[in-house]
Design a protein around this motif. Structure first.
Motif, PDB file in Angstrom:
ATOM      1  N   LEU A 277     -70.646  58.991  18.311  1.00 22.99           N
ATOM      2  CA  LEU A 277     -71.761  58.386  17.524  1.00 22.99           C
ATOM      3  C   LEU A 277     -72.924  59.128  18.326  1.00 22.99           C
ATOM      4  N   GLU A 278     -74.096  59.469  17.912  1.00 17.58           N
ATOM      5  CA  GLU A 278     -75.184  59.920  18.295  1.00 17.58           C
ATOM      6  C   GLU A 278     -76.579  59.206  18.022  1.00 17.58           C
ATOM      7  N   TYR A 279     -77.447  59.260  18.781  1.00 20.87           N
ATOM      8  CA  TYR A 279     -78.766  58.796  18.346  1.00 20.87           C
ATOM      9  C   TYR A 279     -79.350  59.235  17.185  1.00 20.87           C
ATOM     10  N   ARG A 280     -79.173  60.530  16.637  1.00 22.67           N
ATOM     11  CA  ARG A 280     -79.588  60.978  15.579  1.00 22.67           C
ATOM     12  C   ARG A 280     -78.935  60.661  14.451  1.00 22.67           C
ATOM     13  N   ASN A 281     -77.854  59.797  14.507  1.00 17.53           N
ATOM     14  CA  ASN A 281     -77.111  59.037  13.461  1.00 17.53           C
ATOM     15  C   ASN A 281     -77.775  57.738  13.174  1.00 17.53           C
ATOM     16  N   ILE A 282     -78.887  57.606  13.733  1.00 24.03           N
ATOM     17  CA  ILE A 282     -79.638  56.234  13.278  1.00 24.03           C
ATOM     18  C   ILE A 282     -80.822  56.524  12.350  1.00 24.03           C
ATOM     19  N   SER A 283     -80.725  56.168  11.359  1.00 27.17           N
ATOM     20  CA  SER A 283     -81.561  56.459  10.090  1.00 27.17           C
ATOM     21  C   SER A 283     -82.903  55.745  10.181  1.00 27.17           C
ATOM     22  N   LYS A 284     -83.741  56.144   9.456  1.00 27.16           N
ATOM     23  CA  LYS A 284     -85.146  55.226   9.371  1.00 27.16           C
ATOM     24  C   LYS A 284     -85.117  54.106   8.758  1.00 27.16           C
ATOM     25  N   ARG A 285     -83.943  53.965   8.031  1.00 28.44           N
ATOM     26  CA  ARG A 285     -83.773  52.845   7.112  1.00 28.44           C
ATOM     27  C   ARG A 285     -83.012  51.543   8.022  1.00 28.44           C
ATOM     28  N   ASN A 286     -82.602  52.125   9.010  1.00 30.43           N
ATOM     29  CA  ASN A 286     -82.178  51.203  10.152  1.00 30.43           C
ATOM     30  C   ASN A 286     -80.561  51.051   9.651  1.00 30.43           C
ATOM     31  N   THR A 287     -80.055  52.351   9.525  1.00 30.13           N
ATOM     32  CA  THR A 287     -78.586  52.247   9.140  1.00 30.13           C
ATOM     33  C   THR A 287     -77.812  53.246   9.940  1.00 30.13           C
ATOM     34  N   LEU A 288     -76.437  53.343  10.114  1.00 26.47           N
ATOM     35  CA  LEU A 288     -75.974  54.384  10.749  1.00 26.47           C
ATOM     36  C   LEU A 288     -75.458  55.193   9.722  1.00 26.47           C
ATOM     37  N   THR A 289     -75.670  56.729   9.587  1.00 23.02           N
ATOM     38  CA  THR A 289     -74.985  57.543   8.788  1.00 23.02           C
ATOM     39  C   THR A 289     -74.475  58.753   9.431  1.00 23.02           C
ATOM     40  N   LEU A 290     -73.223  58.632   9.250  1.00 25.36           N
ATOM     41  CA  LEU A 290     -72.028  59.851   9.761  1.00 25.36           C
ATOM     42  C   LEU A 290     -71.175  60.165   8.730  1.00 25.36           C
ATOM     43  N   ARG A 291     -70.364  61.301   9.194  1.00 29.64           N
ATOM     44  CA  ARG A 291     -69.331  61.547   8.435  1.00 29.64           C
ATOM     45  C   ARG A 291     -68.004  61.249   9.594  1.00 29.64           C
ATOM     46  N   ARG A 292     -67.234  60.457   8.818  1.00 26.98           N
ATOM     47  CA  ARG A 292     -65.994  60.089   9.604  1.00 26.98           C
ATOM     48  C   ARG A 292     -65.097  60.942   9.958  1.00 26.98           C
ATOM     49  N   LYS A 293     -64.703  61.052  11.349  1.00 27.83           N
ATOM     50  CA  LYS A 293     -64.027  62.340  11.812  1.00 27.83           C
ATOM     51  C   LYS A 293     -62.863  62.568  11.006  1.00 27.83           C
ATOM     52  N   LYS A 294     -62.096  61.384  10.605  1.00 30.14           N
ATOM     53  CA  LYS A 294     -60.887  61.495  10.052  1.00 30.14           C
ATOM     54  C   LYS A 294     -60.611  61.963   8.731  1.00 30.14           C
ATOM     55  N   THR A 295     -61.696  61.577   7.750  1.00 24.80           N
ATOM     56  CA  THR A 295     -61.686  61.756   6.502  1.00 24.80           C
ATOM     57  C   THR A 295     -62.990  62.559   5.932  1.00 24.80           C
ATOM     58  N   CYS A 296     -63.757  63.017   6.933  1.00 21.44           N
ATOM     59  CA  CYS A 296     -64.832  63.633   6.771  1.00 21.44           C
ATOM     60  C   CYS A 296     -65.826  63.008   5.582  1.00 21.44           C
ATOM     61  N   LYS A 297     -65.399  61.488   5.213  1.00 26.94           N
ATOM     62  CA  LYS A 297     -66.179  61.078   4.308  1.00 26.94           C
ATOM     63  C   LYS A 297     -67.382  60.725   4.816  1.00 26.94           C
ATOM     64  N   LEU A 298     -68.914  60.902   3.999  1.00 24.59           N
ATOM     65  CA  LEU A 298     -70.159  60.364   4.520  1.00 24.59           C
ATOM     66  C   LEU A 298     -70.229  58.773   4.475  1.00 24.59           C
ATOM     67  N   VAL A 299     -70.547  58.118   5.334  1.00 23.08           N
ATOM     68  CA  VAL A 299     -70.751  56.685   5.467  1.00 23.08           C
ATOM     69  C   VAL A 299     -72.277  56.436   5.874  1.00 23.08           C
ATOM     70  N   GLU A 300     -72.502  55.156   5.145  1.00 21.96           N
ATOM     71  CA  GLU A 300     -73.760  54.313   5.751  1.00 21.96           C
ATOM     72  C   GLU A 300     -73.639  52.887   5.971  1.00 21.96           C
ATOM     73  N   ILE A 301     -73.929  52.460   7.192  1.00 19.12           N
ATOM     74  CA  ILE A 301     -73.543  51.162   7.673  1.00 19.12           C
ATOM     75  C   ILE A 301     -74.756  50.580   8.253  1.00 19.12           C
ATOM     76  N   PRO A 302     -75.278  49.490   7.577  1.00 19.19           N
ATOM     77  CA  PRO A 302     -76.375  48.705   8.139  1.00 19.19           C
ATOM     78  C   PRO A 302     -76.384  48.286   9.462  1.00 19.19           C
ATOM     79  N   ILE A 303     -77.166  48.320  10.337  1.00 21.82           N
ATOM     80  CA  ILE A 303     -77.281  48.141  11.745  1.00 21.82           C
ATOM     81  C   ILE A 303     -77.422  46.473  11.879  1.00 21.82           C
ATOM     82  N   HIS A 304     -76.208  45.820  12.166  1.00 24.22           N
ATOM     83  CA  HIS A 304     -76.454  44.486  12.600  1.00 24.22           C
ATOM     84  C   HIS A 304     -76.981  44.371  13.778  1.00 24.22           C
ATOM     85  N   PRO A 305     -77.734  43.106  14.108  1.00 23.35           N
ATOM     86  CA  PRO A 305     -78.540  42.686  15.157  1.00 23.35           C
ATOM     87  C   PRO A 305     -77.851  42.873  16.501  1.00 23.35           C
ATOM     88  N   SER A 306     -76.487  42.547  16.263  1.00 19.33           N
ATOM     89  CA  SER A 306     -75.515  42.672  17.479  1.00 19.33           C
ATOM     90  C   SER A 306     -75.430  44.340  17.936  1.00 19.33           C
TER      91      SER A 306
END
Length: 259
Positions: free
Chosen positions: A110-139
């Protein structure tokens, strides 16, 4: 043989080569094989999901064990490990997996460029190549800030770096070595937690999915974040027979009757 081969999920990617091999065997007079032996079997029409019914539900941390893990004092856990910075990295890495639904290989790369302006993580999963977007929890945000100055690497966690990767000819050597050491540590931690199964990295992804679904998040939304099919989540992670759901069922239908 064809049915055994095709029951695995990745059969479509290698079936063409396997079919070609069977064709060569059919033409070789020294091989006692004929394509007639597989009859009208077609790989492209095969459904391997029928083999999924007997697969056991993934191991997860129950509510009590999960709370215990998330609130551990990193200075006190697995005392046999002398390198406390290493333990801290392993612990934070696992917490990150839980709050993001990600697999170990995804978090490592996971890279810093995967952090979006919407405060989410956007990436393609290595195993499935599916694009996912995950809200960034405070933790998760706190962990990102914590490791931001640990190295000059483009990666969020200080596991990989361009410089260190050049030292090894084997592809993904650093990633594989880290996962192996992580799972060794987790086995020791699992013993401390008195779990009835061997704790390993994927348990945190499985626990995250189960926690989200059984906490009330829609299956379709969890599926998008986790990068899996809703049917898979429903089959393996939704605890439809839990006491809370049974009580809810009774209450809903009692209210519907107006009794």
């Amino acid at each position: 043989m064809a049915q055994i081969f095709a029951k695995y999920k990745n059969y479509r990617g290698i079936s063409k080569g396997f079919r070609a091999l069977l064709g060569k065997a059919d033409m070789d007079q020294n091989v006692q094989f004929s394509l007639k032996q597989i009859g009208g079997f077609k790989f492209q029409h095969y459904n391997p999901d029928k083999y999924m019914e007997g697969i056991s539900i993934p191991n997860i941390l129950n509510e009590h064990k999960l709370k215990l893990f998330l609130n551990m004092d990193v200075n006190e856990i697995t005392p046999t490990y002398k390198n406390r910075k290493e333990v801290e990295l392993y612990y934070d890495f696992c917490k990150f997996m839980f709050y993001t639904f990600l697999a170990p290989c995804d978090v490592i790369k996971l890279e810093y460029r995967n952090i979006s302006k919407r405060n989410t993580l956007t990436l393609r999963r290595k195993k499935t190549c599916k694009l996912v977007e995950i809200p960034i929890h405070p933790s998760v945000s706190a962990l990102i800030d914590k490791y931001k100055n640990k190295s000059n690497s483009k990666y969020i966690f200080p596991v990989l770096s361009r410089e260190s990767a050049k030292e090894y000819k084997t592809k993904d050597y650093l990633s594989i070595r880290f996962r192996e050491n992580l799972n060794k540590w987790l086995k020791a931690l699992g013993n401390d937690l008195e779990l009835d199964f061997n704790l390993h990295a994927y348990v945190f992804r499985h626990t995250a999915i189960s926690t989200a679904v059984n906490g009330g998040l829609p299956l379709a939304y969890v599926a998008i974040m986790a990068g899996v099919n809703p049917e898979t989540i429903h089959r393996y992670y939704y605890h439809g027979n839990t006491a809370d759901n049974i009580d809810m069922f009774r209450r809903i239908f009692t209210d519907a009757a107006g009794v």
